[in-house]
Design an enzyme around this catalytic site. Structure first.
Site, PDB file in Angstrom:
ATOM      1  N   TRP A 155       3.728   2.499   2.042  1.00 46.83           N
ATOM      2  CA  TRP A 155       2.295   2.244   1.866  1.00 46.83           C
ATOM      3  C   TRP A 155       1.595   2.926   3.038  1.00 46.83           C
ATOM      4  O   TRP A 155       2.012   2.735   4.195  1.00 46.83           O
ATOM      5  CB  TRP A 155       2.071   0.731   1.917  1.00 46.83           C
ATOM      6  N   LYS A 212      -2.011  -9.845  -4.822  1.00 50.88           N
ATOM      7  CA  LYS A 212      -1.480  -9.437  -6.127  1.00 50.88           C
ATOM      8  C   LYS A 212      -0.985 -10.637  -6.923  1.00 50.88           C
ATOM      9  O   LYS A 212      -1.318 -10.787  -8.092  1.00 50.88           O
ATOM     10  CB  LYS A 212      -0.317  -8.459  -5.959  1.00 50.88           C
ATOM     11  N   ASP A 246       7.242  -7.039   5.040  1.00 52.41           N
ATOM     12  CA  ASP A 246       5.944  -6.995   4.385  1.00 52.41           C
ATOM     13  C   ASP A 246       6.167  -7.492   2.963  1.00 52.41           C
ATOM     14  O   ASP A 246       6.852  -6.852   2.169  1.00 52.41           O
ATOM     15  CB  ASP A 246       5.404  -5.558   4.386  1.00 52.41           C
TER      16      ASP A 246
HETATM   17  C1  LIG Z   1       3.148  -2.834   0.680  1.00 53.58           C
HETATM   18  C2  LIG Z   1       1.814  -3.465   0.857  1.00 53.58           C
HETATM   19  N1  LIG Z   1       1.585  -4.196   1.942  1.00 53.58           N
HETATM   20  C3  LIG Z   1       0.414  -4.803   2.147  1.00 53.58           C
HETATM   21  C4  LIG Z   1      -0.617  -4.688   1.256  1.00 53.58           C
HETATM   22  C5  LIG Z   1      -1.929  -5.338   1.620  1.00 53.58           C
HETATM   23  O1  LIG Z   1      -2.360  -6.297   0.824  1.00 53.58           O
HETATM   24  P1  LIG Z   1      -3.762  -7.016   1.087  1.00 53.58           P
HETATM   25  O2  LIG Z   1      -4.697  -6.449   0.087  1.00 53.58           O
HETATM   26  O3  LIG Z   1      -3.462  -8.459   0.875  1.00 53.58           O
HETATM   27  O4  LIG Z   1      -4.203  -6.741   2.479  1.00 53.58           O
HETATM   28  C6  LIG Z   1      -0.432  -3.930   0.098  1.00 53.58           C
HETATM   29  C7  LIG Z   1      -1.536  -3.756  -0.846  1.00 53.58           C
HETATM   30  O5  LIG Z   1      -1.661  -2.778  -1.545  1.00 53.58           O
HETATM   31  C8  LIG Z   1       0.810  -3.303  -0.097  1.00 53.58           C
HETATM   32  O6  LIG Z   1       1.052  -2.561  -1.175  1.00 53.58           O
END
Ligand SMILES: Cc1ncc(COP(=O)(O)O)c(C=O)c1O
Length: 413
Positions: free
Chosen positions: A141, A259, A223
């Site tokens: 990401w 999500k 994560d």
């Molecule tokens: C791998 C990963 N980590 C963290 C996040 C962050 O999520 P949030 O929207 O809750 O900050 C995402 C969101 O796309 C993600 O894909």
């Protein structure tokens, strides 16, 4: 008189790729356009989905006159923090029973990564040790690198993860990079549904990873942005995190409820900390409080209330698990149908990876030129990496998308 702005020297920053893609999609007037870029769930009618359990809980909260808008504690809503950590580690987790698990309510998973990174820079492996290597999977990401750089770390490295040739996990390279990492290095590990590849280690592979990490004294920062979303099963998707804890690791786990609760804009996340003993945990949390105080002072309540009421009420919890499964199942169905359609078209290449990968994303293997063709000629929007969000597929656009992919692959090399 014309006076130059004080900000005249500020350079224009590049737009964030995934939001730019969505903006381009919105401007496109073509009737067949499809957005496979955005990182959010869509129904088969291509609409955002408010989980029915969330609607219900929102109404309970709205009509509960005992609630008010006082500040929450700096570390967040206690029942939210506890229940979040419990779904990560399991109801009967020995670490929880031994009072060596704590949570920090954060602004989404991103906030949890940020607070965790900030803490580690201040207090891990010496004081203010900005030179501690941070290892991020390649690819990952795209925000991971930036969050750790902004927290002050200067040595951000990539670890091998994706084998493009075999469209799967590059385990030997991954293990070698663990083996060669300096002691105390920090590894950011995707708990499940790896973004963007949709490829996770198997339990046996996780065991090999944990073995090396333990022997080489490496820190695991999980994560967890997709618990439940990957397989439809909360326990299965938390397997890696729970395994590491069972092996005696002290870990951080950044949890996002964006999500799996569909609470994207409520910004609800939790940083679960597992320490060796409750005394260490207490000191860690006391420092976390300092970091939060100067960052957002105290967190918002709405999302945390929704999540904690759901997790702490058996009937609502059951309903939520059902809602999560609805989302996971639709993604699995789209995977199966996309693969079947590409096979039926005789599209060159193997497409088993579409159904082998899990979670919201699939790493198609399409190259940047093919992606460009899809966007420009077919109005099918996806990330330059070839990542597609399976939720952007519906029973109505699936044939069009598969035919477009077929065309891109056969026309463009
Ligand atoms: C791998 C990963 N980590 C963290 C996040 C962050 O999520 P949030 O929207 O809750 O900050 C995402 C969101 O796309 C993600 O894909």
């Amino acid at each position: 008189p014309l006076i130059m702005s004080l900000f005249a020297e500020v350079p224009q920053a590049a737009p964030v790729a995934v939001f730019k893609l969505t903006a381009d999609f919105r401007e496109d007037k073509h009737p067949s356009k499809v957005n496979l870029g955005v990182g959010a769930y869509r129904t088969d009618a291509c609409q955002p989905w408010v989980l029915p359990v969330v609607r219900k809980v929102e109404q309970l909260i709205a009509s509960d006159s005992s609630l008010n808008h006082e500040y929450l504690p700096i570390l967040g809503l206690p029942e939210f923090r506890a229940s979040s950590s419990k779904i990560a580690l399991g109801e009967d987790s020995p670490a929880v029973q031994e009072h060596r698990v704590g949570g920090v309510q954060c602004l989404g998973g991103t906030g949890a990564l940020k607070i965790g990174a900030e803490f580690l820079r201040r207090w891990y492996n010496g004081i203010n040790n900005t030179a501690t290597p941070i290892y991020i999977s390649s690819p990952s990401w795209e925000n991971h690198n930036a969050v750790f750089i902004d927290a002050g770390f200067s040595d951000i490295r990539a670890y091998r993860y994706w084998d493009a040739e075999k469209r799967g996990l590059a385990l030997p390279g991954f293990l070698e990079d663990l083996e060669n990492a300096p002691e105390s290095s920090i590894f950011v590990l995707h708990a499940c549904a790896h973004n963007p590849t949709g490829t996770d280690p198997t339990p046996d592979e996780w065991k090999q990873i944990a073995d090396v990490m333990k022997r080489r004294k490496l820190f695991a920062f999980f994560d967890s942005a997709y618990q439940g979303f990957a397989s439809g099963n909360l326990e299965k998707d938390a397997w890696a995190v729970r395994y590491f804890v069972s092996q005696g690791f002290e870990i951080f786990c950044a949890q996002s409820f964006s999500k799996n609760f569909g609470l994207y804009n409520e910004r609800v996340g939790n940083l679960t900390v597992v320490a060796k003993d409750s005394d260490s945990l207490t000191r860690v949390l006391s420092q976390m409080e300092k970091i939060v105080r100067t960052t957002w002072s105290n967190p918002p309540s709405q999302g945390a209330r929704i999540v904690s009421l759901t997790l702490n009420t058996p009937e609502l919890f059951a309903e939520w698990k059902d809602n999560v499964k609805t989302m996971a199942d639709r993604v699995l169905l789209m995977r199966a149908q996309l693969k079947a359609k590409l096979l039926a078209l005789g599209t060159p290449g193997t497409w088993d990876h579409i159904t082998q990968q899990i979670g919201m994303f699939s790493f198609t293997g399409l190259n940047p030129k093919q992606v460009e063709y899809l966007i420009k000629e077919k109005h099918v929007y996806l990330m330059a990496s070839g990542r597609i969000n399976m939720c952007g597929l519906t029973t109505k656009n699936l044939d069009y998308v598969a035919e477009s992919i077929h065309e891109a692959i056969t026309k463009i090399q």
